[in-house]
Design a protein around this motif. Structure first.
Motif, PDB file in Angstrom:
ATOM      1  N   UNK A 173      36.059  38.558  32.152  1.00  0.00           N
ATOM      2  CA  UNK A 173      37.309  37.942  31.687  1.00  0.00           C
ATOM      3  C   UNK A 173      38.054  38.999  30.864  1.00  0.00           C
ATOM      4  N   UNK A 174      38.864  39.835  31.530  1.00  0.00           N
ATOM      5  CA  UNK A 174      39.554  40.898  30.799  1.00  0.00           C
ATOM      6  C   UNK A 174      40.607  40.347  29.846  1.00  0.00           C
ATOM      7  N   UNK A 175      40.755  41.009  28.724  1.00  0.00           N
ATOM      8  CA  UNK A 175      41.761  40.594  27.748  1.00  0.00           C
ATOM      9  C   UNK A 175      42.007  41.734  26.783  1.00  0.00           C
ATOM     10  N   UNK A 176      43.138  41.675  26.087  1.00  0.00           N
ATOM     11  CA  UNK A 176      43.445  42.676  25.081  1.00  0.00           C
ATOM     12  C   UNK A 176      42.413  42.630  23.956  1.00  0.00           C
ATOM     13  N   UNK A 177      41.991  41.419  23.582  1.00  0.00           N
ATOM     14  CA  UNK A 177      41.021  41.278  22.502  1.00  0.00           C
ATOM     15  C   UNK A 177      39.691  41.960  22.848  1.00  0.00           C
ATOM     16  N   UNK A 178      39.264  41.779  24.124  1.00  0.00           N
ATOM     17  CA  UNK A 178      37.996  42.387  24.532  1.00  0.00           C
ATOM     18  C   UNK A 178      38.119  43.912  24.552  1.00  0.00           C
ATOM     19  N   UNK A 179      39.254  44.418  24.997  1.00  0.00           N
ATOM     20  CA  UNK A 179      39.447  45.865  24.986  1.00  0.00           C
ATOM     21  C   UNK A 179      39.399  46.406  23.557  1.00  0.00           C
TER      22      UNK A 179
END
Length: 305
Positions: free
Chosen positions: A117-123
C-alpha cells in the motif's frame, strides 16, 4: 531527480503537481529549487542556505510543512554533519540537497523496499528509518568498547583511557541531541496539523518516534556508563596512589627507630658507656635487625603489606 510513489519509487522526468499520477518525491539542488519552486505550488517562499542549517526540525506553515535535516556522519560522528532541507504537502515531498545524501538514501529504498500500500507517509517513514538504520549496531559496538575499557582498567592493563572515553562521550552527546531533534520531527509529523497525511498512516510516524526514543534512551545510558568508567579509572588511580603512600609510610615507620638509634649514637658524647664495650656494635646491629623483623611481622599481621 523526480519519482512517483508506486509499489516502489518510479523515476519521472518531472512531477505531476496535480496529483493525478500519485504522490511524488523530488530531489533538487539549491539552485534547482530556486528555479523551480513556483512549479510545486506549496505557497512558501523558502530561500535555502544549506550552510546555515544546524539542526533537524520541522515547521508547520499554512499550506505546507517545511524543515531541515542535520545528520551526523555515522563513520565520523564528530565530523561535519550532512545538511539538507525539505518541503511537503499532501501531493508530495521535495528535498533540497547539495550533498548527494538524499539520492543515496533513496537508492537504498528503491533497492530494498516494495510497498503493498504505497503512500507518502510510508515513504517518509522508510526514509527516516534509513537515516538511523545502522545506529543500533553502532551503539552496540560502543557498548562493547566501553566494556573492554572497563575490564582493562580493573585488570590494570589500561593505560590512560581518558581521551578514548572523552571521544566516545562526545559522540554519544552528539547522537543524543540528534535523536532529540528526530523525536521532535517525528512528533510534528504525527501531529498532522494540516491534515496532509492519511490519519490511518500516521502510525508510521508513531513507530518511528518509538524507535528513536529507544535509541535515545540507549545513548543516554551509554553516556552515563562512559562517565562511570572515567570515575572508575580515577578511583583506580587513587587506589594505586594510596598503596604507594601506604608503602612509603611503612618504610618510614620501619626506619624511624633505626634513624633514632643512628642519630643517638652518632652524637659521640665522651661518657657514652656503650662506646667502650666490644659487643656494643654487634648489639646495635642485632637490635636494628630485630626492629626491622618485628615491624615487618606487625605490618603483615595488620595486612598493610
Amino acid at each position: 531527480m523526480y519519482y512517483y510513489i508506486k509499489n516502489t519509487l518510479e523515476k519521472a522526468k518531472s512531477p505531476d503537481i496535480s496529483g493525478k499520477n500519485g504522490q511524488f518525491v523530488a530531489v533538487l539542488t539549491s539552485a534547482e529549487w530556486l528555479e523551480n519552486r513556483d512549479k510545486f505550488d506549496m505557497g512558501i517562499e523558502m530561500d535555502i542556505d544549506l550552510s546555515a542549517v544546524h539542526s533537524t526540525k520541522a515547521e508547520v506553515n499554512y499550506d505546507s510543512l517545511t524543515g531541515t535535516f542535520s545528520v551526523p556522519d555515522r563513520d565520523n560522528i564528530s565530523g561535519p554533519n550532512t545538511n539538507f532541507a525539505f518541503a511537503l504537502d499532501e501531493k508530495g515531498i521535495v528535498f533540497i540537497d547539495d550533498s548527494g545524501f538524499v539520492d543515496k538514501t533513496i537508492g537504498c529504498i528503491i533497492s530494498s523496499k516494495r510497498w503493498t500500500v504505497p503512500s507518502l507517509e510510508r515513504f517518509i517513514y522508510d526514509f527516516l528509518e534509513q537515516i538511523v538504520a545502522r545506529d543500533q549496531i553502532i551503539l552496540e559496538r560502543v557498548d562493547k568498547e566501553l566494556d573492554t575499557i572497563e575490564s582493562n582498567i580493573l585488570d590494570g592493563e589500561e593505560n590512560d583511557p581518558s581521551q578514548r572515553v572523552s571521544r566516545i562521550r562526545s559522540d554519544l552527546r552528539d547522537m543524543r541531541i540528534h535523536y532529540e531533534q528526530l523525536l521532535d520531527l517525528g512528533q510534528e509529523l504525527e501531529e498532522n496539523e494540516n491534515d496532509f497525511f492519511n490519519e490511518n498512516n500516521t502510525r508510521y510516524f508513531h513507530l518511528f518516534t518509538q524507535r528513536i526514543s529507544r535509541l535515545h534512551d540507549l545513548t543516554s545510558s551509554l553516556r552515563e556508563y562512559s562517565i562511570q568508567i572515567r570515575d572508575l579509572y580515577q578511583s583506580q588511580l587513587d587506589i594505586r596512589q594510596n598503596r604507594i603512600m601506604a608503602l612509603l609510610a611503612i618504610i618510614t615507620s620501619i626506619f624511624m627507630p633505626l634513624t633514632l638509634i643512628a642519630g643517638w649514637y652518632g652524637m659521640n658524647f665522651k661518657y657514652m658507656p656503650e662506646l667502650e664495650y666490644k659487643w656494643a656494635y654487634p648489639a646495635v646491629i642485632a637490635v636494628s635487625i630485630v626492629i626491622v623483623i618485628v615491624s615487618l611481622i606487625f605490618f603483615k599481621k595488620k595486612k598493610w603489606l
